[in-house]
Write a protein that holds these residues in place. Structure first.
Motif, mmCIF file in Angstrom:
data_model
loop_
_atom_site.group_PDB
_atom_site.id
_atom_site.type_symbol
_atom_site.label_atom_id
_atom_site.label_comp_id
_atom_site.label_asym_id
_atom_site.label_seq_id
_atom_site.Cartn_x
_atom_site.Cartn_y
_atom_site.Cartn_z
ATOM 1 N N LEU A 1 7.851 71.520 -35.694
ATOM 2 C CA LEU A 1 6.561 72.212 -35.803
ATOM 3 C C LEU A 1 6.560 73.530 -35.042
ATOM 4 O O LEU A 1 5.762 74.420 -35.349
ATOM 5 C CB LEU A 1 5.440 71.305 -35.288
ATOM 6 C CG LEU A 1 5.129 70.088 -36.158
ATOM 7 C CD1 LEU A 1 4.037 69.242 -35.531
ATOM 8 C CD2 LEU A 1 4.729 70.513 -37.569
ATOM 9 N N PHE A 2 7.433 73.675 -34.071
ATOM 10 C CA PHE A 2 7.544 74.944 -33.358
ATOM 11 C C PHE A 2 8.131 76.029 -34.248
ATOM 12 O O PHE A 2 7.830 77.214 -34.090
ATOM 13 C CB PHE A 2 8.435 74.756 -32.125
ATOM 14 C CG PHE A 2 8.359 75.883 -31.136
ATOM 15 C CD1 PHE A 2 7.401 75.899 -30.144
ATOM 16 C CD2 PHE A 2 9.246 76.940 -31.198
ATOM 17 C CE1 PHE A 2 7.322 76.940 -29.235
ATOM 18 C CE2 PHE A 2 9.182 77.993 -30.290
ATOM 19 C CZ PHE A 2 8.212 77.990 -29.313
ATOM 20 N N VAL A 3 8.957 75.638 -35.222
ATOM 21 C CA VAL A 3 9.679 76.604 -36.056
ATOM 22 C C VAL A 3 9.040 76.814 -37.423
ATOM 23 O O VAL A 3 8.975 77.937 -37.933
ATOM 24 C CB VAL A 3 11.147 76.141 -36.233
ATOM 25 C CG1 VAL A 3 11.873 77.004 -37.262
ATOM 26 C CG2 VAL A 3 11.876 76.182 -34.915
ATOM 27 N N LEU A 4 8.551 75.730 -38.039
ATOM 28 C CA LEU A 4 8.164 75.784 -39.456
ATOM 29 C C LEU A 4 7.090 76.825 -39.785
ATOM 30 O O LEU A 4 7.230 77.545 -40.784
ATOM 31 C CB LEU A 4 7.719 74.395 -39.928
ATOM 32 C CG LEU A 4 8.860 73.413 -40.209
ATOM 33 C CD1 LEU A 4 8.300 72.036 -40.589
ATOM 34 C CD2 LEU A 4 9.767 73.935 -41.325
ATOM 35 N N PRO A 5 5.992 76.951 -39.024
ATOM 36 C CA PRO A 5 4.994 77.973 -39.393
ATOM 37 C C PRO A 5 5.582 79.380 -39.460
ATOM 38 O O PRO A 5 5.364 80.116 -40.426
ATOM 39 C CB PRO A 5 3.946 77.846 -38.280
ATOM 40 C CG PRO A 5 4.089 76.457 -37.783
ATOM 41 C CD PRO A 5 5.540 76.159 -37.872
#
Length: 461
Positions: free
Chosen positions: A100-104
């Motif tokens: 979730l830290f990377v996906l957005p």
């Protein structure tokens, strides 16, 4: 019971409760969406949410985890999220936190990369990116100053930084060797001159004495997964190494060893091993390879890619996703260029971020047993000092290609500007961006937006 008795019976200290997996997932999603500002801003955001507001982890353990992540290749802020997620909810918690830290940011970068490749020749878009390049130069210079103030604590650290700059700019020493040499100097220096090499690159400051959820769980014996077992390393390697390199090898086998897919997968898998010191430190090496060795994109496009990465949430190293997209887009062959770029983007993300989970899951149980290790802190301080010199090289490289239209080689690969090619518009915008960041304290995103609009106005004139 009287009101006074009830008041006396109330607990004096508010003890934080263990978050549920769902509660933690919501917070990691929030951090992923709001993590602008590069690694410094992202780490500050996590500190605010996890240490100050929710007390899920104590200050001392937070800094200990951060120090380990700084020693690893790859984006330290994302690895810190994986580490804390793993502490709270084992492997599943680390996977959710890191993803979730990377996906957005990755989804935003995919859209921006597609738009850039389709429309960057349009006059309006070209003018906007002209202004963004000037702001990016100011951002990199600000990174040199910020990290330099933190890392160059004495003459020994200054000497290491200058030596690193000369090594990469003049002697063309590979970046991994510079990091290795700096780490060894710090490790050995701690033994012979501990006053010069002791301490963390992040500074001790006033460490809060309040315990967090994780610290209390340790005291209660509820974190058995943080104790390494006999087969932990072998099992982790057996699972994560094929998971990381298997798809990369399969793509190279299907497309051929000379294809752009094999080049992208192999190059960024190597970067995942040697990208010590964060995105700024490795960008000079990536830029030289992507522009000069592979010919995937031009120097101006590389600067544009960094500008895009600066405006998205998530790790700054997402600029590598832009490079992978551009490489596949420009060498798509019979495949639709946008589809090829998207596949190149996905391959780059896989080769860049899967190793981050591997490093944490492999080493975190052991690092939890090495609290307060002064030799590791000394190696980290020397590496951070060397990173300052490497980022100085990056700032110089960007400055040459943003402000001047031509550069000339004077031997040993050293480039100097052709003074007659000075672009007064670029120089003016770069100076204005530095004033905005250093004097007016406008921040990175307002400076980027203002420079883009100023570039549009100058080009119109």
């Amino acid at each position: 019971m009287t009101a006074l008795a009830k008041k006396d019976a109330a607990p004096l200290v508010d003890v934080p409760t263990v978050p549920s997996f769902r509660e933690a997932t919501r917070l990691w999603a929030k951090i992923g969406l709001l993590s602008f500002g590069g690694p410094a801003g992202q780490i500050a955001l996590m500190h605010k949410e996890l240490v100050e507001e929710r007390r899920w982890i104590g200050e001392e353990r937070f800094l200990h985890a951060l120090n380990y992540c700084m020693l690893l290749p790859g984006p330290e802020a994302q690895q810190l999220a994986v580490y804390i997620g793993w502490l709270l909810h084992r492997t599943a918690g680390g996977l959710v936190a890191g993803s979730l830290f990377v996906l957005p940011g990755a989804l935003v970068m995919l859209g921006l990369s597609s738009f850039y490749m389709l429309y960057n020749d349009a006059p309006v878009v070209e003018a906007l990116f002209f202004g963004v390049k000037a702001a990016v130069l100011a951002v990199v210079v600000e990174a040199v100053i910020r990290i330099g103030k933190r890392a160059l604590k004495n003459r020994a650290m200054i000497v290491i930084a200058v030596a690193a700059f000369l090594a990469i700019y003049v002697a063309r020493v590979p970046f991994p060797l510079i990091v290795l040499a700096a780490g060894l100097i710090g490790w050995i220096g701690n033994r012979f001159a501990p006053r010069l090499f002791s301490g963390s690159a992040h500074g001790k400051g006033s460490v809060a004495d309040i315990k967090g959820v994780v610290d209390l769980m340790f005291e209660r014996g509820e974190l058995g997964h943080t104790v390494p077992t006999r087969w932990h390393a072998a099992r982790t390697i057996a699972i994560w190494l094929p998971l990381w390199l298997g798809p990369v090898a399969l793509v190279a086998l299907l497309a051929g060893p000379g294809s752009v897919w094999a080049q992208v997968g192999g190059f960024f898998s190597l970067m995942a091993v040697v990208t010590f010191g964060g995105a700024y430190a490795v960008l000079a090496y990536v830029a030289q390879a992507a522009v000069t060795s592979f010919g995937w994109l031009s120097p101006g496009q590389m600067v544009d890619g960094l500008g895009l990465a600066e405006t998205t949430p998530g790790p700054l190293i997402l600029v590598l996703q832009f490079v992978g997209f551009a490489a596949a887009y420009r060498h798509a062959g019979a495949i639709n260029p946008l589809l090829a770029g998207s596949l190149g983007s996905a391959l780059t993300l896989w080769a860049t971020f899967v190793p981050c989970f591997f490093w944490i899951f492999l080493g975190a149980p052991y690092i939890e047993q090495l609290r307060q290790n002064k030799a590791l802190a000394a190696a980290l301080g020397a590496i951070t000092a060397a990173v300052v010199g490497v980022i100085m090289n990056l700032a110089l490289w960007f400055g040459l290609h943003v402000v001047f239209g031509k550069v000339a080689s004077v031997g040993w690969g050293v480039e100097v500007p052709v003074l007659s090619s000075l672009g007064w518009r670029a120089a003016l915008l770069s100076a204005a961006a530095m004033v905005a960041m250093f004097r007016l304290k406008l921040g990175m995103l307002p400076t980027l937006a203002g420079s883009a609009l100023a570039g549009l106005a100058l080009q119109a004139l």
